[in-house]
Design a protein around this motif. Structure first.
Motif, PDB file in Angstrom:
ATOM      1  N   ASN A   1      -3.289 -14.183  27.115  1.00 27.94           N
ATOM      2  CA  ASN A   1      -3.974 -15.286  27.790  1.00 27.94           C
ATOM      3  C   ASN A   1      -4.806 -16.152  26.854  1.00 27.94           C
ATOM      4  OD1 ASN A   1      -3.119 -14.690  30.512  1.00 27.94           O
ATOM      5  ND2 ASN A   1      -4.464 -12.898  30.419  1.00 27.94           N
ATOM      6  N   GLY A   2      -5.089 -15.648  25.640  1.00 25.66           N
ATOM      7  CA  GLY A   2      -5.878 -16.442  24.718  1.00 25.66           C
ATOM      8  C   GLY A   2      -6.854 -15.599  23.922  1.00 25.66           C
ATOM      9  N   PRO A   3      -7.748 -16.229  23.170  1.00 27.43           N
ATOM     10  CA  PRO A   3      -8.688 -15.493  22.315  1.00 27.43           C
ATOM     11  C   PRO A   3      -9.740 -14.742  23.126  1.00 27.43           C
ATOM     12  CG  PRO A   3      -9.215 -17.827  22.310  1.00 27.43           C
ATOM     13  CD  PRO A   3      -7.917 -17.687  23.047  1.00 27.43           C
ATOM     14  N   VAL A   4     -10.109 -13.578  22.617  1.00 27.02           N
ATOM     15  CA  VAL A   4     -11.192 -12.796  23.218  1.00 27.02           C
ATOM     16  C   VAL A   4     -12.512 -13.350  22.712  1.00 27.02           C
ATOM     17  CG1 VAL A   4     -12.258 -10.512  23.349  1.00 27.02           C
ATOM     18  CG2 VAL A   4      -9.754 -10.739  23.444  1.00 27.02           C
ATOM     19  N   LEU A   5     -13.439 -13.602  23.637  1.00 29.99           N
ATOM     20  CA  LEU A   5     -14.721 -14.206  23.298  1.00 29.99           C
ATOM     21  C   LEU A   5     -15.851 -13.204  23.472  1.00 29.99           C
ATOM     22  CD1 LEU A   5     -14.227 -17.662  25.063  1.00 29.99           C
ATOM     23  CD2 LEU A   5     -13.790 -17.062  22.676  1.00 29.99           C
ATOM     24  N   PRO A   6     -16.892 -13.293  22.649  1.00 29.56           N
ATOM     25  CA  PRO A   6     -18.018 -12.364  22.766  1.00 29.56           C
ATOM     26  C   PRO A   6     -18.842 -12.650  24.019  1.00 29.56           C
ATOM     27  CG  PRO A   6     -18.480 -14.036  21.107  1.00 29.56           C
ATOM     28  CD  PRO A   6     -17.055 -14.232  21.529  1.00 29.56           C
ATOM     29  N   GLY A   7     -19.535 -11.627  24.486  1.00 27.93           N
ATOM     30  CA  GLY A   7     -20.319 -11.764  25.710  1.00 27.93           C
ATOM     31  C   GLY A   7     -21.423 -12.789  25.625  1.00 27.93           C
ATOM     32  N   ARG A   8     -21.929 -13.048  24.418  1.00 26.12           N
ATOM     33  CA  ARG A   8     -23.007 -14.029  24.267  1.00 26.12           C
ATOM     34  C   ARG A   8     -22.521 -15.460  24.435  1.00 26.12           C
ATOM     35  NH1 ARG A   8     -27.699 -13.685  21.696  1.00 26.12           N
ATOM     36  NH2 ARG A   8     -27.213 -15.369  20.225  1.00 26.12           N
ATOM     37  N   PHE A   9     -21.238 -15.669  24.290  1.00 25.76           N
ATOM     38  CA  PHE A   9     -20.697 -17.021  24.361  1.00 25.76           C
ATOM     39  C   PHE A   9     -20.690 -17.482  25.813  1.00 25.76           C
ATOM     40  CE2 PHE A   9     -17.036 -19.996  24.515  1.00 25.76           C
ATOM     41  CZ  PHE A   9     -17.533 -20.948  23.653  1.00 25.76           C
ATOM     42  N   LYS A  10     -21.449 -18.569  26.076  1.00 30.26           N
ATOM     43  CA  LYS A  10     -21.487 -19.174  27.407  1.00 30.26           C
ATOM     44  C   LYS A  10     -21.883 -18.183  28.504  1.00 30.26           C
ATOM     45  CE  LYS A  10     -19.916 -23.267  26.096  1.00 30.26           C
ATOM     46  NZ  LYS A  10     -20.675 -24.505  26.205  1.00 30.26           N
ATOM     47  N   ASN A  11     -22.651 -17.121  28.134  1.00 31.76           N
ATOM     48  CA  ASN A  11     -23.099 -16.116  29.101  1.00 31.76           C
ATOM     49  C   ASN A  11     -21.948 -15.350  29.741  1.00 31.76           C
ATOM     50  OD1 ASN A  11     -25.862 -16.725  28.769  1.00 31.76           O
ATOM     51  ND2 ASN A  11     -25.698 -18.428  30.209  1.00 31.76           N
ATOM     52  N   ILE A  12     -20.831 -15.233  29.025  1.00 34.20           N
ATOM     53  CA  ILE A  12     -19.669 -14.540  29.574  1.00 34.20           C
ATOM     54  C   ILE A  12     -19.996 -13.081  29.885  1.00 34.20           C
ATOM     55  CG2 ILE A  12     -17.395 -13.660  28.931  1.00 34.20           C
ATOM     56  CD1 ILE A  12     -16.911 -16.326  27.491  1.00 34.20           C
ATOM     57  N   GLY A  13     -20.859 -12.477  29.065  1.00 27.39           N
ATOM     58  CA  GLY A  13     -21.188 -11.076  29.281  1.00 27.39           C
ATOM     59  C   GLY A  13     -21.801 -10.808  30.639  1.00 27.39           C
ATOM     60  N   ALA A  14     -22.414 -11.809  31.242  1.00 26.44           N
ATOM     61  CA  ALA A  14     -23.055 -11.627  32.543  1.00 26.44           C
ATOM     62  C   ALA A  14     -22.055 -11.439  33.668  1.00 26.44           C
ATOM     63  CB  ALA A  14     -23.957 -12.828  32.854  1.00 26.44           C
ATOM     64  N   VAL A  15     -20.794 -11.789  33.429  1.00 26.67           N
ATOM     65  CA  VAL A  15     -19.791 -11.660  34.494  1.00 26.67           C
ATOM     66  C   VAL A  15     -18.627 -10.773  34.060  1.00 26.67           C
ATOM     67  CG1 VAL A  15     -20.378 -13.882  35.523  1.00 26.67           C
ATOM     68  CG2 VAL A  15     -18.626 -13.803  33.754  1.00 26.67           C
ATOM     69  N   THR A  16     -18.828 -10.006  32.992  1.00 25.98           N
ATOM     70  CA  THR A  16     -17.786  -9.112  32.502  1.00 25.98           C
ATOM     71  C   THR A  16     -18.184  -7.668  32.771  1.00 25.98           C
ATOM     72  OG1 THR A  16     -17.290 -10.691  30.725  1.00 25.98           O
ATOM     73  CG2 THR A  16     -16.391  -8.469  30.500  1.00 25.98           C
ATOM     74  N   PRO A  17     -17.436  -6.937  33.590  1.00 24.64           N
ATOM     75  CA  PRO A  17     -17.814  -5.545  33.887  1.00 24.64           C
ATOM     76  C   PRO A  17     -17.598  -4.642  32.684  1.00 24.64           C
ATOM     77  CG  PRO A  17     -15.713  -6.102  34.914  1.00 24.64           C
ATOM     78  CD  PRO A  17     -16.236  -7.365  34.319  1.00 24.64           C
ATOM     79  N   PRO A  18     -18.241  -3.484  32.661  1.00 22.28           N
ATOM     80  CA  PRO A  18     -18.037  -2.534  31.562  1.00 22.28           C
ATOM     81  C   PRO A  18     -16.559  -2.157  31.440  1.00 22.28           C
ATOM     82  CG  PRO A  18     -19.905  -1.892  32.930  1.00 22.28           C
ATOM     83  CD  PRO A  18     -19.225  -3.003  33.647  1.00 22.28           C
ATOM     84  N   GLY A  19     -16.121  -1.928  30.192  1.00 20.45           N
ATOM     85  CA  GLY A  19     -14.736  -1.548  29.961  1.00 20.45           C
ATOM     86  C   GLY A  19     -13.780  -2.717  30.000  1.00 20.45           C
ATOM     87  N   HIS A  20     -14.316  -3.938  29.929  1.00 23.91           N
ATOM     88  CA  HIS A  20     -13.487  -5.136  29.955  1.00 23.91           C
ATOM     89  C   HIS A  20     -13.986  -6.122  28.902  1.00 23.91           C
ATOM     90  CE1 HIS A  20     -12.856  -3.392  33.945  1.00 23.91           C
ATOM     91  NE2 HIS A  20     -11.760  -4.136  34.071  1.00 23.91           N
ATOM     92  N   VAL A  21     -13.137  -7.054  28.513  1.00 24.67           N
ATOM     93  CA  VAL A  21     -13.513  -8.184  27.670  1.00 24.67           C
ATOM     94  C   VAL A  21     -12.981  -9.448  28.334  1.00 24.67           C
ATOM     95  CG1 VAL A  21     -13.610  -6.883  25.512  1.00 24.67           C
ATOM     96  CG2 VAL A  21     -11.442  -7.923  26.248  1.00 24.67           C
ATOM     97  N   ALA A  22     -13.424 -10.585  27.848  1.00 20.20           N
ATOM     98  CA  ALA A  22     -13.006 -11.860  28.432  1.00 20.20           C
ATOM     99  C   ALA A  22     -12.177 -12.656  27.434  1.00 20.20           C
ATOM    100  CB  ALA A  22     -14.228 -12.667  28.865  1.00 20.20           C
ATOM    101  N   ALA A  23     -11.096 -13.256  27.906  1.00 20.68           N
ATOM    102  CA  ALA A  23     -10.219 -14.096  27.073  1.00 20.68           C
ATOM    103  C   ALA A  23     -10.090 -15.469  27.720  1.00 20.68           C
ATOM    104  CB  ALA A  23      -8.850 -13.458  26.909  1.00 20.68           C
ATOM    105  N   LEU A  24      -9.928 -16.474  26.884  1.00 16.96           N
ATOM    106  CA  LEU A  24      -9.894 -17.855  27.359  1.00 16.96           C
ATOM    107  C   LEU A  24      -8.508 -18.465  27.227  1.00 16.96           C
ATOM    108  CD1 LEU A  24     -11.408 -20.484  28.260  1.00 16.96           C
ATOM    109  CD2 LEU A  24     -11.718 -20.959  25.810  1.00 16.96           C
TER     110      LEU A  24
END
Length: 823
Positions: free
Chosen positions: A384-407
């Motif tokens: 789906n795209g690059p994995v972004l750190p939780g600090r980027f755009k407050n992504i960590g606030a909506v990412t549950p444990p055991g998961h990462v966010a990709a854009l």
């Protein structure tokens, strides 16, 4: 004693002499990089002699014998006037700022590296049209010819900033220009921010049904309600702790409110007093000194083109030829989706896909840091795209444990042909050719407003993702990346992008407002950039049977807030002319004075008036009071007033007046109660910040245009030479838009984002067209062209936008002749 005195005098005199010599030496070194515009130069890379005629506003008129040589000369003049800016844009896109600025830019570099913008730009070079490849190579050669001249003639390293922040000037490459274009796409994109904010708000609100109030959809046909984010992505903490992201002045990552805006409108001959088409455009970006835009005229084989370029990009992005004009506004296409990727609990190097666990695509990237040890990043990509750190755009606030966010984002394409679309647009002769050429645009998605000699049109250009009708969140909130219904299915056809050609009413335009209402997944977007300016635009356009160049200018410079005219009667409905007389010096008396001023105000956000400041402070305090007890600290991130939220609450749309009641208090507060308390809050803040004499307040004192140098703007003493600050009219919701900084501080109403370029084109008499930029052509703060347009821009004045070579020569400030170097 006399001897001591004599030595003190001698020592003081010596120090003064040394100081004068030091200042003189600094000035000499800095001024060496000022370009000489009257010169004949022999340069490598040009095919035949070319002339650069600079008119009295320092706009270069490039006269060459081939298109390649014209682009060579454009690269040369960009490097003459904006070399430092170009190097900073390139370094930002490469994620290499920390090599120069140290640890303070590491976070910016880290985020950029994870997006992999520069590698994608390198890959995109091969996808360009032959015409564009020729332009890119010639442009790069022109930039490098100026760098070679600087090195050979010791021209002060090219700009004063290079003495303070020395760096090697690597040759410019075609990929650099594509990377700068991708960087602009990043600055104009805000859908990721909107997804994260909607998810966080869904988690924070006690009643998720109230989400539609504070994050309202643009007016029009309704959209089906979404489930609460916790139902979509379980196990997310309701109030996630967020470490704030550091924003550096050089960072392209800004808040959602600064994701881009613009105005453009056009009139057909039937609605033009002169019988020719009209077009106006003023793209809005963050202010800086120098500004992002650079005015130029290129004499190409297809005809002359003139307008606004961006240093680093070989194209007139908004402008005109003799037969065609084009303008850009941000289209707000939903071109970004955030995916929550589940990690394999037994192997964190894998993530879940519809077909099972899969290894991340990984690559190491080393960030070199001035005066510190380098750091190594592990870049990870999913399908789906690059994995972004939780600090980027407050992504960590909506990412549950055991998961990462990709854009997923359309600009993350290795085959980005947007620059080929821009080059093709410059050679188009009419609306039909321009629309065909614009099919190559990928990102950022824009509304392209067009006018040829007979026709006007608007077309949304850029890639629009194709989504499954069963998408969990319809692209509005982060969703699980392993579900096939959430994943993108390519992009929509260009033919399906919204388009309007030769409208019957003879007028079309865009203020970032909603353009179409389509059911998902053909919806284009749920989030639009304007619901307010368009109201005033409609009124001004329909108030006249026919328009002129001057009426289009009048609309560009209009400072009446339709928002103020709508909201003030609502929030003050039970406060106007009520209450008993109060003694001077009391809060009640101050409130009465403020209400008396506002009652007689017509909503004009004029810099010389007190009412705009009272109104703006009142609305800010009102929204904060209404939100604070419901969403807590999240209210700090809603830094700008959402007019539809205030209107829904005070009209009690679907029970929205509940926002006026403070849930933690026993009494039931009404919206008039909240309005009264907020007005008192605002007046206290105004009194502490600007004084209690309301009649003597000036909106312009608070609403100064902040055009600061991104690097030297905070340096003591030097900042007075490099920063450009001016009192300005307008506001967040006026056509002459001056977006405020936002927040609660004393500088909350500073004007930080607006029309850095304005142009109005009249095809009944094309050479009567006009344009202006907000600072000046030169990026060298010792040049008289550093800020010579700033006062003109502030006063709403323009300069001629003519393709006439004779006019340019008649009042030129210099003619540079470029000749092929002899062997």
């Amino acid at each position: 004693m006399a001897v001591v005195f004599q030595w003190l005098v001698r020592l003081t005199a010596g120090l003064i002499v040394l100081a004068v010599l030091g200042v003189g030496m600094i000035y000499y070194l800095a001024s060496r990089s000022l370009p000489k515009y009257d010169a004949t130069l022999q340069v490598e890379g040009i095919g035949a002699p070319a002339e650069i005629v600079r008119d009295n506003a320092n706009v270069p008129h490039i006269l060459a014998q081939s298109d390649a040589d014209a682009f060579f000369a454009l690269g040369f003049v960009h490097a003459q006037d904006r070399l430092w800016q170009m190097m900073m844009l390139r370094r930002t896109a490469q994620g290499r700022l920390s090599e120069v600025f140290g640890v303070k830019t590491v976070e910016t570099d880290s985020f950029i590296r994870r997006l992999d913008i520069y590698r994608l730009a390198v890959q995109s070079v091969a996808a360009q049209s032959p015409q564009t490849l020729t332009a890119l190579e010639a442009y790069s050669a022109g930039v490098n010819a100026r760098i070679a001249q600087i090195n050979q003639e010791a021209l002060g390293r090219g700009a004063p900033e290079f003495f303070i922040f020395p760096m090697a000037l690597a040759p410019w490459q075609p990929a650099d220009s594509i990377a700068v274009g991708k960087l602009m796409a990043l600055q104009l994109s805000g859908q990721l921010d909107a997804e994260v904010m909607r998810a966080r708000m869904s988690l924070a609100l006690p009643d998720p049904d109230r989400l539609v109030d504070i994050l309202p959809d643009a007016p029009g046909s309704g959209v089906a309600a979404l489930p609460e984010y916790a139902a979509l992505v379980p196990d997310v903490p309701r109030y996630a702790a967020v470490e704030p992201q550091t924003i550096n002045p050089l960072s392209p990552f800004g808040p959602e409110a600064f994701a881009g805006a613009s105005n453009a409108w056009a009139a057909a001959p039937s609605r033009s007093a002169s019988g020719g088409t009209l077009l106006a455009n003023d793209p809005h970006l963050g202010f800086s000194a120098p500004g992002i835009w650079y005015l130029a005229h290129l004499d190409l084989a297809a005809g002359g083109v003139i307008g606004a370029t961006i240093p680093g990009i070989p194209a007139v992005l908004t402008g005109r030829s003799d037969s065609l004009g084009w303008g850009l506004t941000t289209a707000y296409v939903d071109d970004q989706d955030l995916f929550i990727e589940e990690l394999n609990p037994d192997n964190p190097t894998q993530y879940r896909t519809p077909d099972g666990w899969k290894e991340f695509e990984t690559r190491k990237s080393i960030i070199t840091i001035k005066d510190a040890d380098p750091i190594t990043l592990t870049l990870r990509w999913t399908d789906n795209g690059p994995v972004l750190p939780g600090r980027f755009k407050n992504i960590g606030a909506v990412t549950p444990p055991g998961h990462v966010a990709a854009l997923s984002w359309t600009a993350l394409s290795p085959n980005d042909t947007s620059l080929s679309g821009a080059i093709g647009l410059m050679s188009s002769q009419d609306v039909a050719q321009a629309i065909n050429a614009s099919e190559l645009f990928v990102a950022p998605a824009q509304n392209l407003t067009l006018a040829d000699l007979d026709t006007i049109a608007m077309k949304t250009v850029g890639a629009v993702p194709r989504r499954d009708p069963n998408h969990q969140s319809k692209g509005r909130m982060p969703s699980f990346g392993y579900l096939p219904e959430n994943r993108w299915q390519g992009v929509m056809s260009f033919a399906s992008n919204p388009g309007f050609v030769a409208p019957l009413g003879g007028i079309l335009g865009n203020t970032n407002n909603k353009t179409v209402e389509r059911p998902f997944p053909n919806h284009v977007s749920y989030r639009w950039g304007d619901t307010q300016r368009v109201q005033r635009w409609q009124r001004l356009m329909q108030a006249r049977q026919v328009h002129t160049r001057d009426s289009f200018i009048e609309a560009q410079l209009d400072t009446v807030s339709a928002t103020a005219r709508t909201l003030l009667p609502l929030i003050g409905a039970e406060l106007w002319f009520t209450g008993e007389a109060a003694p001077d010096g009391t809060a009640e008396r101050q409130r009465q004075r403020a209400l008396t001023l506002l009652a007689d105000w017509n909503g004009e956000m004029n810099e010389h008036l007190p009412e705009p400041l009272i109104y703006a402070a009142w609305l800010r305090a009102l929204q904060d009071r209404m939100l604070r007890d419901d969403i807590g600290p999240l209210a700090n991130e809603l830094t700008h007033v959402e007019p539809l939220f205030i209107e829904r609450a005070f009209r009690d749309v679907d029970g929205a007046s509940v926002w006026c009641d403070v849930r933690q208090s026993a009494p039931v507060e009404t919206c008039p109660d909240m309005a009264r308390m907020a007005l008192d809050d605002a007046l206290i803040w105004i009194g502490e910040t600007y004084g209690t004499q309301l009649e003597s307040l000036r909106w312009g004192d608070a609403h100064q245009a902040i055009q600061d140098h991104p690097v030297l703007g905070d340096v003591p003493v030097l900042r007075y030479f490099v920063n450009i600050r001016q009192s300005t009219s307008g506001g967040d919701n006026t056509l002459q838009r001056g977006l405020t900084r936002g927040g609660a501080g004393a500088n909350a109403f500073e004007n930080v984002h607006g029309a850095g370029y304005r142009g109005v084109y009249d095809f009944a008499d094309p050479d009567s067209s006009v344009f202006i930029e907000s600072t000046g052509q030169s990026g060298h703060f010792l040049s008289r062209h550093y800020d010579d347009m700033a006062q003109l821009w502030r006063r709403g004045e323009y300069i001629p936008m003519s393709l006439d070579q004779g006019l340019a020569r008649a009042a030129s400030v210099g003619i540079t002749k470029l000749e092929p170097a002899t062997q």
